[in-house]
Design a protein around this motif. Structure first.
Motif, mmCIF file in Angstrom:
data_model
loop_
_atom_site.group_PDB
_atom_site.id
_atom_site.type_symbol
_atom_site.label_atom_id
_atom_site.label_comp_id
_atom_site.label_asym_id
_atom_site.label_seq_id
_atom_site.Cartn_x
_atom_site.Cartn_y
_atom_site.Cartn_z
ATOM 1 N N LYS A 503 -51.095 -30.420 -57.634
ATOM 2 C CA LYS A 503 -51.422 -31.812 -57.314
ATOM 3 C C LYS A 503 -50.165 -32.682 -57.305
ATOM 4 O O LYS A 503 -50.015 -33.571 -56.458
ATOM 5 C CB LYS A 503 -52.425 -32.344 -58.335
ATOM 6 N N TYR A 623 -53.765 -26.999 -48.966
ATOM 7 C CA TYR A 623 -52.910 -27.986 -49.634
ATOM 8 C C TYR A 623 -51.742 -28.397 -48.733
ATOM 9 O O TYR A 623 -51.341 -29.570 -48.707
ATOM 10 C CB TYR A 623 -52.364 -27.407 -50.942
ATOM 11 N N TRP A 689 -60.415 -35.163 -57.291
ATOM 12 C CA TRP A 689 -59.699 -34.416 -58.330
ATOM 13 C C TRP A 689 -60.381 -34.585 -59.694
ATOM 14 O O TRP A 689 -60.554 -33.602 -60.428
ATOM 15 C CB TRP A 689 -58.252 -34.874 -58.383
#
Length: 857
Positions: A503, A623, A689
């Motif tokens: 992240k 991602y 998230w």
């Protein structure tokens, strides 16, 4: 050429022919004779008799009849045949070369010829065409069956081909416990024999028939198929009343014959389940033989009549009938493994009202299940499969070591290594198939991590009509395996730390690192992709990781840079076009202008096993797509901020009012891009998230982790406007207009300064050169109008692109009934309203006295 020959040519040819006949190979005597003539080493063999015997034994393994060949070899040896050792060695070389030269080639069934193309097909041609088609179909069936047999033979171990297994059913038919294949005629007559004597003779005959031995007055008939019921002929001289009783008892012999044929038809490759079933049937037949022996003893005492015999065999007839029905269904369908257990389970359930028959069927099922359940026990408690005959419900597709596979191995590992074979799943385990698959997969991953697995449950899995008996054991093993692997991933391999690291870098949560990295690589990434030095980017990445707060990340060493050969839009369109009509267009990258580093740059990450199960190649690619979108928007924002710095200089000029439209357009663009970034980072990624982290605290197994993580990625990709081709294209166009406007302003910046200097120097300064080059860089009215028109064109293009984005968002929000995209729609609509107010404000003289600011988000 004949200098080494010791025996005459005729004798040599005779010896060669005898050996070839015994060997049974495809070699010709003349070709072997020519090889002997041309062999310079013939006659100089220095091998010992022991070594020659070994060559002869190896040749025997390749012969069609090993015993016949060895017998012929001993015969020639005893005759003291000259140079026999040389001939044997040469034969061995020729046979090996012949076997090696036979490389199997794929055979294709001949295409049927429907007719001559020179004339049209008429009705007279139809019979001929039909015959050709039927012939072609028959040939195709033969080829398919042959390929199937070749596939089955490949499943056999390599040492099997070297075994000399006798075909005892063919060579020694008398060894069979079934009736002989050839029919036996009735050779005796009972004419004139009293009925009492006939009864004793028939009892003796029946006792033999029950054993599978043909009699003199009751003879068997051959069967066409392996599992057909056998019929018998009774001598016509037998009394009708006795014959009727005998006919009532003959189905026992017929069913016994079917059972014996099934037992003898099973070979060593039939599988462990069929072997266990045959062993259980043999136990029942042992009681059957004991009963026949007891009846023989009773008959020898003279106290056994046909009525008593019928009374004694009646229960056994029912038992044998059940056995024959079971083996017939299994044998005709050629079932193996779990399919056999399904048949036995169904048969046991259907015999619910017949206690004796159900007891027998239950006994067979329980015995046949033992090897299968042993494999199941190893799978759910050790994570290993020991299934040499491929009977278990789960098939292991692992062919080579995991380390030798490509990078994306972990992406396919979880889904493709272990797969369920539905035809091998027993019916009573169908409910637990998914749990059984997961349990073994979890344990297998733990063992690949070097962790020892100890069996915690000592209960043995046994077949039962009540599924709770083995269901509890499976559930307990599943709970242990899922808990162990989940703890291993979360605690020892720090899965949450890995996700947080992803992240920070891919979703741009590590703000200071991103800013430093973009500052350090700005010059390098602005080049064309062919001019970029990847090692330089790697060095700058490492430097930024050490100087920013990312230095405290334990996984920063796994980061790397990647330069992909296509931009984000092409990548997404290629993915979204899979299994559509447009897929062909994206199979090969189209010719496009050279891309810059900004358009091709992405981060990469090295993830080790077993964390790569979650962060696999597909997940990292998702991602990367989100990162490329955010990174490009950040790049556009930085360009607009640089334009803002240029505007700061221009505001001090005396003719600043001429640039008011450019100031307003720059502010509109900056506000729009910032709203896009705010929406994606704050309203999409961050809530998703948080939801992912909360859901991972409640998961019970790795499959749930994979499911939650995939849901997170799909949600982010969709809400970040990447999965809608029209919306992605519109957003990309919007960013492209901003980039072009920034390039235009940067080009004009030097002319802004020159124009102001020119106005300060007055008419004595010659500004012709700049006027000709820029056209809009001077303070003359024509150049000012040209600059204003350019800004207006950019403003119209930006407004059109923005309205296109809003229209697509509104349409998708209505069609999908989603509210999240409406947030960005509201923000961008406000941007449009703000633009009108800003244009009005820019026309006022207050522009020189105050700074326009972006409204708070």
């Amino acid at each position: 050429m004949y200098q080494n020959w010791i025996i005459p040519k005729i004798n040599m040819q005779s010896t060669i022919k005898e050996l070839l006949d015994a060997l049974g190979c495809n070699l010709e005597a003349d070709s072997v004779f020519d090889c002997i003539q041309n062999d310079p080493n013939y006659g100089n063999c220095n091998l010992s008799s022991k070594q020659v015997n070994e060559y002869a034994q190896r040749l025997a393994l390749k012969a069609s009849n090993a015993k016949a060949f060895l017998k012929k070899y001993e015969e020639l040896k005893n005759r003291n045949t000259d140079n026999l050792s040389d001939v044997i060695v040469l034969f061995y070389k020729l046979v090996c070369d012949e076997r090696k030269a036979k490389i199997p080639k794929p055979k294709v069934a001949p295409k049927p010829i429907l007719g001559d193309n020179k004339h049209q097909i008429t009705k007279e041609d139809l019979p001929q065409i039909k015959d050709k088609l039927l012939k072609a179909v028959d040939e195709s069936k033969k080829l398919v069956m042959k390929s199937f047999e070749e596939k089955e033979s490949r499943l056999q171990p390599t040492w099997y081909s070297s075994l000399d297994l006798p075909n005892w059913q063919k060579d020694h038919p008398a060894m069979s416990w079934d009736f002989p294949k050839d029919p036996v005629p009735i050779i005796s007559s009972l004419a004139g024999i009293p009925i009492a004597s006939q009864e004793n003779i028939l009892i003796d005959e029946l006792l033999y028939i029950f054993y599978g031995v043909p009699g003199n007055y009751i003879v068997h008939q051959p069967v066409k198929d392996t599992y057909d019921a056998r019929t018998f002929l009774i001598s016509e001289d037998v009394d009708d009343a006795l014959k009727q009783i005998v006919q009532q008892m003959l189905p026992l012999a017929s069913n016994y014959s079917i059972v014996r044929r099934f037992i003898e038809h099973c070979n060593m490759w039939s599988g462990q389940v069929l072997h266990a079933l045959v062993a259980a049937i043999e136990i029942l037949l042992k009681d059957y033989y004991t009963m026949i022996a007891q009846l023989e003893t009773e008959h020898m005492t003279g106290s056994l009549s046909l009525q008593k015999l019928w009374y004694f065999v009646l229960p056994t007839m029912h038992t044998m009938q059940v056995l024959a029905a079971i083996v017939t269904k299994i044998g005709k369908s050629e079932l193996r493994g779990g399919a056999v257990l399904t048949v036995l389970h169904d048969k046991t359930n259907t015999l619910m009202g017949d206690a004796r028959a159900q007891e027998i069927s239950l006994f067979l099922t329980e015995r046949a299940c033992r090897p299968y359940l042993n494999v199941l026990d190893q799978w759910i408690h050790k994570g290993t499969i020991v299934d040499p005959f491929q009977e278990f419900m789960i098939e292991d597709n692992e062919l080579i070591n995991k380390e030798e596979l490509p990078v994306d191995y972990s992406a396919d590992y979880w889904e493709k290594r272990y797969c369920i074979q539905s035809d091998r799943v027993p019916k009573f385990l169908d409910k637990f198939t998914d749990i059984i698959l997961r349990t073994g997969k979890y344990l297998n991953v733990i063992s690949q991590c070097g962790k020892s697995i100890s069996k915690t449950n000592t209960d043995e899995i046994k077949y039962s009509l009540r599924e709770q008996n083995y269901g509890a054991i499976i559930q307990k093993a599943y709970a242990f395996a899922s808990k162990s692997l989940l703890e291993l991933l979360l605690k020892e391999y720090d899965l949450m730390g890995r996700l947080k690291s992803v992240k920070n870098y891919f979703l741009m949560s590590q703000g200071d690192f991103i800013v430093q990295f973009m500052d350090a690589t700005d010059q390098e990434l602005s080049k064309k992709i062919d001019d970029i030095i990847p090692s330089k980017l790697e060095s700058l990445l490492g430097l930024c990781l050490r100087l920013s707060a990312a230095s405290h990340d334990p996984y920063n060493e796994d980061m790397r840079v990647e330069l992909l050969p296509y931009d984000l839009q092409f990548q997404m369109f290629k993915i979204l076009s899979i299994e559509t009509e447009e897929e062909e267009e994206y199979k090969h990258n189209k010719d496009c202008p050279p891309l810059t580093g900004i358009e091709t740059f992405s981060f990469g990450m090295e993830v080790k096993w077993p964390v790569s199960l979650v962060l696999n190649h597909k997940a990292i690619a998702c991602y990367q797509m989100i990162f490329r979108h955010l990174f490009y928007c950040k790049h556009v924002e930085r360009l607009l901020c640089k334009v803002w710095l240029y505007n700061k200089v221009v505001k001090r000029f005396s003719e600043a009012r001429l640039y008011a439209d450019a100031f307003a357009l720059r502010q509109r663009m900056l506000s729009c891009i910032q709203h896009l970034q705010y929406y994606m980072c704050v309203e999409v990624i961050e809530p998703s998230w948080c939801q992912l982290i909360q859901s991972l605290d409640k998961v019970h197994n790795v499959d749930e982790v994979l499911e939650r993580h995939n849901d997170f990625l799909e949600s982010c990709l969709g809400d970040c406007m990447l999965t809608n081709p029209q919306l992605l294209k519109a957003v990309t166009t919007l960013c492209l207009v901003c980039v072009q406007f920034c390039s235009f302003i940067q080009e004009m910046h030097k002319y802004f300064v020159d124009a102001e200097l020119n106005s300060m120097l007055g008419s004595t300064y010659d500004n012709t050169e700049y006027s000709e080059e820029a056209g809009c860089g001077t303070t003359t009215s024509s150049s000012a109008d040209s600059f204003s028109r350019s800004v207006s064109r950019y403003g119209l293009r930006f407004t059109a692109a923005l309205l296109s984005v809003l229209a697509i968002i509104d349409r998708n929000a209505r069609d999908n009934n989603t509210n999240k995209l409406l947030n960005i729609s509201a923000r961008l609509n406000f941007n449009t309203y703000y633009a009108k107010q800003l244009e009005k404000f820019c026309s006022d003289d207050k522009l020189l006295d105050c700074e326009k600011k972006t409204p708070s988000s």
